[in-house]
Design a protein around this motif. Structure first.
Motif, short mmCIF file in Angstrom:
data_model
loop_
_atom_site.label_atom_id
_atom_site.label_comp_id
_atom_site.label_asym_id
_atom_site.label_seq_id
_atom_site.Cartn_x
_atom_site.Cartn_y
_atom_site.Cartn_z
N CYS A 127 -14.87 1.24 4.79
CA CYS A 127 -15.02 2.69 4.62
C CYS A 127 -14.01 3.46 5.46
CB CYS A 127 -16.44 3.13 4.96
SG CYS A 127 -17.65 2.60 3.73
N SER A 128 -13.71 2.94 6.63
CA SER A 128 -12.71 3.58 7.48
C SER A 128 -11.33 3.49 6.84
CB SER A 128 -12.68 2.93 8.86
OG SER A 128 -13.92 3.09 9.49
N LEU A 129 -11.02 2.37 6.22
CA LEU A 129 -9.71 2.20 5.58
C LEU A 129 -9.58 3.07 4.34
CD1 LEU A 129 -9.14 -1.65 5.92
CD2 LEU A 129 -8.04 0.20 7.21
N MET A 130 -10.68 3.42 3.69
CA MET A 130 -10.60 4.28 2.52
C MET A 130 -10.16 5.69 2.89
SD MET A 130 -13.69 3.30 -0.10
CE MET A 130 -14.98 3.84 0.98
N ALA A 131 -10.39 6.10 4.12
CA ALA A 131 -10.02 7.44 4.56
C ALA A 131 -8.53 7.57 4.85
CB ALA A 131 -10.84 7.82 5.79
N LEU A 132 -7.83 6.45 5.00
CA LEU A 132 -6.41 6.50 5.28
C LEU A 132 -5.65 7.01 4.05
CD1 LEU A 132 -5.88 3.12 7.16
CD2 LEU A 132 -6.01 5.41 8.14
N PRO A 133 -4.59 7.76 4.29
CA PRO A 133 -3.83 8.28 3.14
C PRO A 133 -3.12 7.15 2.40
CG PRO A 133 -2.74 8.82 5.19
CD PRO A 133 -4.05 8.21 5.55
N MET A 134 -3.11 7.27 1.08
CA MET A 134 -2.44 6.28 0.24
C MET A 134 -1.04 6.80 -0.08
SD MET A 134 -4.96 3.99 -0.63
CE MET A 134 -4.54 3.33 -2.19
N GLN A 135 -0.12 5.90 -0.25
CA GLN A 135 1.24 6.29 -0.60
C GLN A 135 1.44 6.10 -2.09
OE1 GLN A 135 4.00 4.11 1.74
NE2 GLN A 135 3.58 5.24 3.61
N ALA A 136 2.09 7.07 -2.70
CA ALA A 136 2.42 6.99 -4.11
C ALA A 136 3.88 7.34 -4.28
CB ALA A 136 1.56 7.95 -4.92
N SER A 137 4.50 6.74 -5.24
CA SER A 137 5.90 7.07 -5.51
C SER A 137 6.01 7.53 -6.96
CB SER A 137 6.80 5.85 -5.27
OG SER A 137 6.45 4.82 -6.16
N ALA A 138 6.85 8.52 -7.15
CA ALA A 138 7.04 9.06 -8.49
C ALA A 138 8.53 9.19 -8.75
CB ALA A 138 6.36 10.42 -8.62
N GLN A 139 8.88 9.02 -10.01
CA GLN A 139 10.27 9.15 -10.40
C GLN A 139 10.32 9.97 -11.68
OE1 GLN A 139 11.83 5.27 -10.99
NE2 GLN A 139 11.64 4.66 -8.86
N VAL A 140 11.44 10.60 -11.90
CA VAL A 140 11.65 11.30 -13.14
C VAL A 140 12.06 10.28 -14.19
CG1 VAL A 140 13.03 13.04 -14.32
CG2 VAL A 140 12.36 13.40 -11.95
N VAL A 141 11.34 10.29 -15.32
CA VAL A 141 11.62 9.34 -16.39
C VAL A 141 12.37 10.08 -17.49
CG1 VAL A 141 10.59 7.77 -18.07
CG2 VAL A 141 9.53 8.06 -15.84
N PRO A 142 13.53 9.61 -17.87
CA PRO A 142 14.26 10.29 -18.94
C PRO A 142 13.54 10.14 -20.29
CG PRO A 142 15.44 8.33 -18.19
CD PRO A 142 14.27 8.49 -17.31
N THR A 143 13.69 11.14 -21.11
CA THR A 143 13.04 11.16 -22.42
C THR A 143 13.47 9.98 -23.28
OG1 THR A 143 13.01 13.56 -22.29
CG2 THR A 143 12.59 12.59 -24.43
N ASP A 144 14.72 9.61 -23.19
CA ASP A 144 15.22 8.50 -24.01
C ASP A 144 14.45 7.21 -23.72
OD1 ASP A 144 17.06 10.25 -25.02
OD2 ASP A 144 18.67 9.60 -23.67
N ALA A 145 14.11 6.98 -22.47
CA ALA A 145 13.37 5.76 -22.13
C ALA A 145 11.98 5.78 -22.75
CB ALA A 145 13.28 5.62 -20.62
N LEU A 146 11.34 6.93 -22.77
CA LEU A 146 10.01 7.03 -23.37
C LEU A 146 10.06 6.86 -24.88
CD1 LEU A 146 8.39 9.94 -21.35
CD2 LEU A 146 7.92 7.52 -21.19
#
Length: 146
Positions: free
Chosen positions: A29-48
């Protein structure tokens, strides 16, 4: 008296298994309170767009679409709606590869029997409810609430 005091202490003290479980829960429960890291990138339309394209070549899609428009029931439905099948076929022939793939995907996702199954299910549910309420007597396995 000494034995009674010792037995009361044993009852008051949690067992080793209970202490281990409690310690594990406290840590998790103590570890759940720690902030999680997330990474995001811009995905070009052509790839989608390339990922969403159905498998197969445009020639395969064109063959399937032409076979669909060549079916007699489809031709009858077009005539019934006032569309000339030859005009529709010429428009399909003029479509680009991406448009043909999209049309092939829509044809593949279309229900085979229309929405007949949904209508049959709705009628069954309506008759079942009216049977239970006592308005009709269609199904022998229901009992009226009246």
């Amino acid at each position: 008296m000494n034995q009674q005091a010792a037995s009361r202490q044993d009852l008051a003290r949690p067992s080793l298994a209970k202490r281990a479980i409690a310690s594990t829960l406290i840590v998790s429960c103590s570890l759940m309170a720690l902030p999680m890291q997330a990474s995001a990138q811009v995905v070009p339309t052509d790839a989608l767009v390339q990922q969403e394209a159905p498998a197969g070549t445009a020639a395969d899609s064109r063959v399937r679409v032409n076979a669909f428009f060549a079916r007699e029931d489809v031709r009858q439905a077009m005539v019934k709606e006032g569309v000339n099948p030859a005009d529709a076929q010429s428009r399909v022939d003029a479509m680009s590869d991406d448009e043909i793939r999209a049309l092939d995907g829509r044809i593949a996702q279309a229900p085979a029997g229309g929405d007949v199954l949904g209508v049959i299910f709705a009628v069954f549910v309506i008759l079942l409810v009216t049977d239970i309420l006592g308005f009709t007597k269609v199904f022998p396995f229901t009992r009226s609430i009246r």
